[in-house]
Design a protein around this motif. Structure first.
Motif, PDB file in Angstrom:
ATOM      1  N   UNK A 147     -10.842  17.139   0.999  1.00  0.00           N
ATOM      2  CA  UNK A 147     -10.125  18.328   1.419  1.00  0.00           C
ATOM      3  C   UNK A 147      -9.554  19.122   0.256  1.00  0.00           C
ATOM      4  N   UNK A 148      -8.602  18.514  -0.438  1.00  0.00           N
ATOM      5  CA  UNK A 148      -7.914  19.187  -1.533  1.00  0.00           C
ATOM      6  C   UNK A 148      -7.274  18.115  -2.401  1.00  0.00           C
ATOM      7  N   UNK A 149      -6.634  18.542  -3.454  1.00  0.00           N
ATOM      8  CA  UNK A 149      -5.941  17.609  -4.336  1.00  0.00           C
ATOM      9  C   UNK A 149      -4.463  17.963  -4.386  1.00  0.00           C
ATOM     10  N   UNK A 150      -3.641  16.967  -4.646  1.00  0.00           N
ATOM     11  CA  UNK A 150      -2.191  17.138  -4.542  1.00  0.00           C
ATOM     12  C   UNK A 150      -1.519  16.520  -5.764  1.00  0.00           C
ATOM     13  N   UNK A 151      -0.577  17.257  -6.363  1.00  0.00           N
ATOM     14  CA  UNK A 151       0.201  16.712  -7.464  1.00  0.00           C
ATOM     15  C   UNK A 151       1.299  15.795  -6.917  1.00  0.00           C
ATOM     16  N   UNK A 152       1.339  14.549  -7.403  1.00  0.00           N
ATOM     17  CA  UNK A 152       2.456  13.634  -7.153  1.00  0.00           C
ATOM     18  C   UNK A 152       3.207  13.438  -8.464  1.00  0.00           C
ATOM     19  N   UNK A 153       4.448  12.981  -8.390  1.00  0.00           N
ATOM     20  CA  UNK A 153       5.248  12.751  -9.592  1.00  0.00           C
ATOM     21  C   UNK A 153       6.068  11.473  -9.427  1.00  0.00           C
ATOM     22  N   UNK A 154       6.213  10.713 -10.515  1.00  0.00           N
ATOM     23  CA  UNK A 154       7.031   9.496 -10.529  1.00  0.00           C
ATOM     24  C   UNK A 154       7.756   9.412 -11.860  1.00  0.00           C
ATOM     25  N   UNK A 155       9.008   8.979 -11.820  1.00  0.00           N
ATOM     26  CA  UNK A 155       9.802   8.914 -13.052  1.00  0.00           C
ATOM     27  C   UNK A 155       9.355   7.777 -13.952  1.00  0.00           C
ATOM     28  N   UNK A 156       8.832   6.692 -13.355  1.00  0.00           N
ATOM     29  CA  UNK A 156       8.421   5.541 -14.171  1.00  0.00           C
ATOM     30  C   UNK A 156       6.968   5.171 -13.961  1.00  0.00           C
ATOM     31  N   UNK A 157       6.391   5.546 -12.832  1.00  0.00           N
ATOM     32  CA  UNK A 157       4.983   5.280 -12.603  1.00  0.00           C
ATOM     33  C   UNK A 157       4.671   4.531 -11.339  1.00  0.00           C
ATOM     34  N   UNK A 196       0.822  -1.202   0.000  1.00  0.00           N
ATOM     35  CA  UNK A 196       0.000   0.000   0.000  1.00  0.00           C
ATOM     36  C   UNK A 196       0.861   1.258   0.000  1.00  0.00           C
ATOM     37  N   UNK A 197       0.305   2.329  -0.523  1.00  0.00           N
ATOM     38  CA  UNK A 197       0.930   3.654  -0.448  1.00  0.00           C
ATOM     39  C   UNK A 197       0.192   4.433   0.621  1.00  0.00           C
ATOM     40  N   UNK A 230       7.113   4.547  -8.187  1.00  0.00           N
ATOM     41  CA  UNK A 230       7.715   5.152  -7.002  1.00  0.00           C
ATOM     42  C   UNK A 230       7.367   6.639  -6.969  1.00  0.00           C
ATOM     43  N   UNK A 231       6.321   6.966  -6.232  1.00  0.00           N
ATOM     44  CA  UNK A 231       5.767   8.314  -6.273  1.00  0.00           C
ATOM     45  C   UNK A 231       6.402   9.227  -5.232  1.00  0.00           C
TER      46      UNK A 231
END
Length: 469
Positions: A297-307, A251-252, A309-310
């Motif tokens: 509540x709100x929304x948050x931008x996440x980023x991952x180089x491959x998809x 899980x994340x 590992x966020x």
């Protein structure tokens, strides 16, 4: 024989040309320290909130997947859940349809047609669709309910018109909010599902979902038929007394920087050039509605180089900004049209300028170099805001300069930073010129750009051939 030999040689050459990988146009994005080198000063990375662009007519379906054509037209796929229930032997069922349409502006949709009618069943509206360009295949994941919970059902199509149900359904069981995209780096589908964590202590404020915290599970698959991990939530509603969530290692979860009652309600990811972004909807129960569904509540931008590992470098930015006052989720990958990155909601078009999801900036004087790249036979353009949007009063204090370095890190004569100065500009296509000279003459050489900036944001560097007049 001579003619035959020539034809054979031509055929071999054609096969070699076809087999050659297509050259990806130069685009440098900036979302974290991995994207820059040799820094000086206090640089920061940020993200841009979506904006409500304009009100638009309801298309009649929910947009699920957008595929660009070479002629500027987008193939649009979406779903409709039929409202009329179906009664079979005293049991109530429903149906859904896959819709295909086309658009050039994300506002009006043409050639709308139904390409698949589902069999009757206990379907929810939750779904996600993605296109695998390597297998040239569409995958639709659709949720169906049985006593154990949400069954993940896969449907496939090679042309977007003819769809078949996976004979191995259901794939597994998990939560009901999902998103799906294809990662060209992993060569896999990436699926994000709302899941649940069986914490040692119940939630401090239980809500309509009980004591279990909402979190994310992230899976991947080469073909959409076999998933890693393949584990299921068992008896998601605990009707039979054998409730068993996924183990924490699958899980994340929120971390120590988060409030203790924060939950991840959903994560909607998509691939963008050479990385993936995800808009995660945060949630927490409230004492104002005990035992009930609290407000998102709100929304948050996440980023991952491959998809898989966020990273969460933009926690303080509400990804939806003021586009919506409350709950909203994107349901599809973005469309890139006329220099804008767009998402389609039922009655609104939301988005931002192209390539502006994330950026690197400096409040005071800062410096950095890009990663090395092979200079294309093209002009360089900069996507930047000088001054940055949050520093409108910086005025003439804001600047951006650029030098061009060789493989050894030395300035290439004629490309010194003093010869490339940008001020009072906010564009996605600022020409990078050194006293009028283009870097295209260095095509084939390995180079880096070195930027000097103050009160400015840099979103992207692109290389493209200047259009003919």
């Amino acid at each position: 024989m001579a003619i035959l030999s020539i034809l054979v040689i031509i055929a071999i050459l054609l096969c070699q040309v076809i087999a050659m990988p297509q050259q990806v146009p130069l685009k440098l994005l900036f979302s974290g320290p991995q994207d820059i080198a040799d820094t000086w000063g206090k640089l920061h990375f940020g993200a841009t909130s979506l904006e409500r662009m304009e009100e638009v007519p309801h298309p009649g379906f929910e947009v699920s997947c957008c595929v660009p054509r070479d002629d500027g037209v987008w193939d649009i796929y979406g779903l409709i859940l039929d409202e009329e229930p179906i009664s079979i032997e005293g049991q109530t069922y429903n149906k859904w349809r896959i819709i295909h349409a086309t658009t050039r502006d994300a506002i009006s949709f043409n050639d709308i047609e139904t390409v698949y009618d589902s069999p009757p069943g206990e379907w929810t509206f939750n779904h996600a669709m993605a296109y695998n360009p390597e297998a040239r295949e569409f995958l639709l994941l659709k949720l169906n309910i049985d006593r154990s919970g949400f069954r993940y059902m896969a449907f496939f199509s090679k042309d977007g018109r003819n769809w078949t149900e996976n004979p191995g359904n259901p794939l597994f069981y998990d939560g009901d909010a999902i998103s799906l995209f294809w990662s060209p780096k992993l060569h896999r589908y990436v699926l994000t599902s709302k899941s649940f964590q069986n914490t040692a202590q119940p939630k401090h404020l239980p809500d309509h979902g009980g004591i279990y915290r909402r979190v994310l599970s992230i899976r991947s698959s080469v073909d959409g038929r076999h998933w890693e991990p393949s584990d299921s939530i068992d008896d998601v509603w605990n009707r039979d007394g054998r409730w068993k969530p996924l183990p924490d290692e699958l899980l994340t979860l929120p971390d120590e920087q988060d409030p203790p009652d924060l939950e991840f309600y959903s994560g909607n990811g998509f691939w963008y050039h050479d990385r993936s972004y995800m808009m995660v909807l945060n949630y927490a129960a409230t004492r104002l509605a005990p035992g009930k569904h609290g407000p998102q509540m709100d929304t948050e931008w996440w980023v991952a180089r491959e998809g898989l590992d966020w990273e969460r470098p933009f926690r303080e930015v509400n990804a939806l900004g003021n586009a919506f006052p409350g709950y909203a989720r994107i349901t599809h990958n973005p469309l890139l049209i006329d220099g804008r990155l767009l998402f389609r909601f039922p009655h609104h078009l939301v988005g931002m300028k192209e390539d502006r999801i994330s950026f690197v900036g400096a409040r005071t004087n800062g410096e950095f170099s890009t990663l090395a790249f092979e200079m294309p036979e093209a002009d360089l353009y900069l996507n930047a805001a000088v001054p940055s949007p949050d520093k409108p009063l910086a005025g003439n204090q804001a600047y951006l300069m650029a030098a061009l370095l060789d493989e050894a890190g030395q300035v290439i004569p004629g490309y010194e930073f003093e010869k490339c100065l940008i001020q009072n500009a906010d564009q996605i296509d600022l020409p990078l010129l050194w006293e009028g000279k283009s870097a295209a003459e260095l095509a084939g050489q390995t180079v880096r750009l070195r930027f000097y900036l103050r009160s400015a944001n840099i979103y992207a560097v692109t290389g493209r051939v200047k259009p003919a007049n």
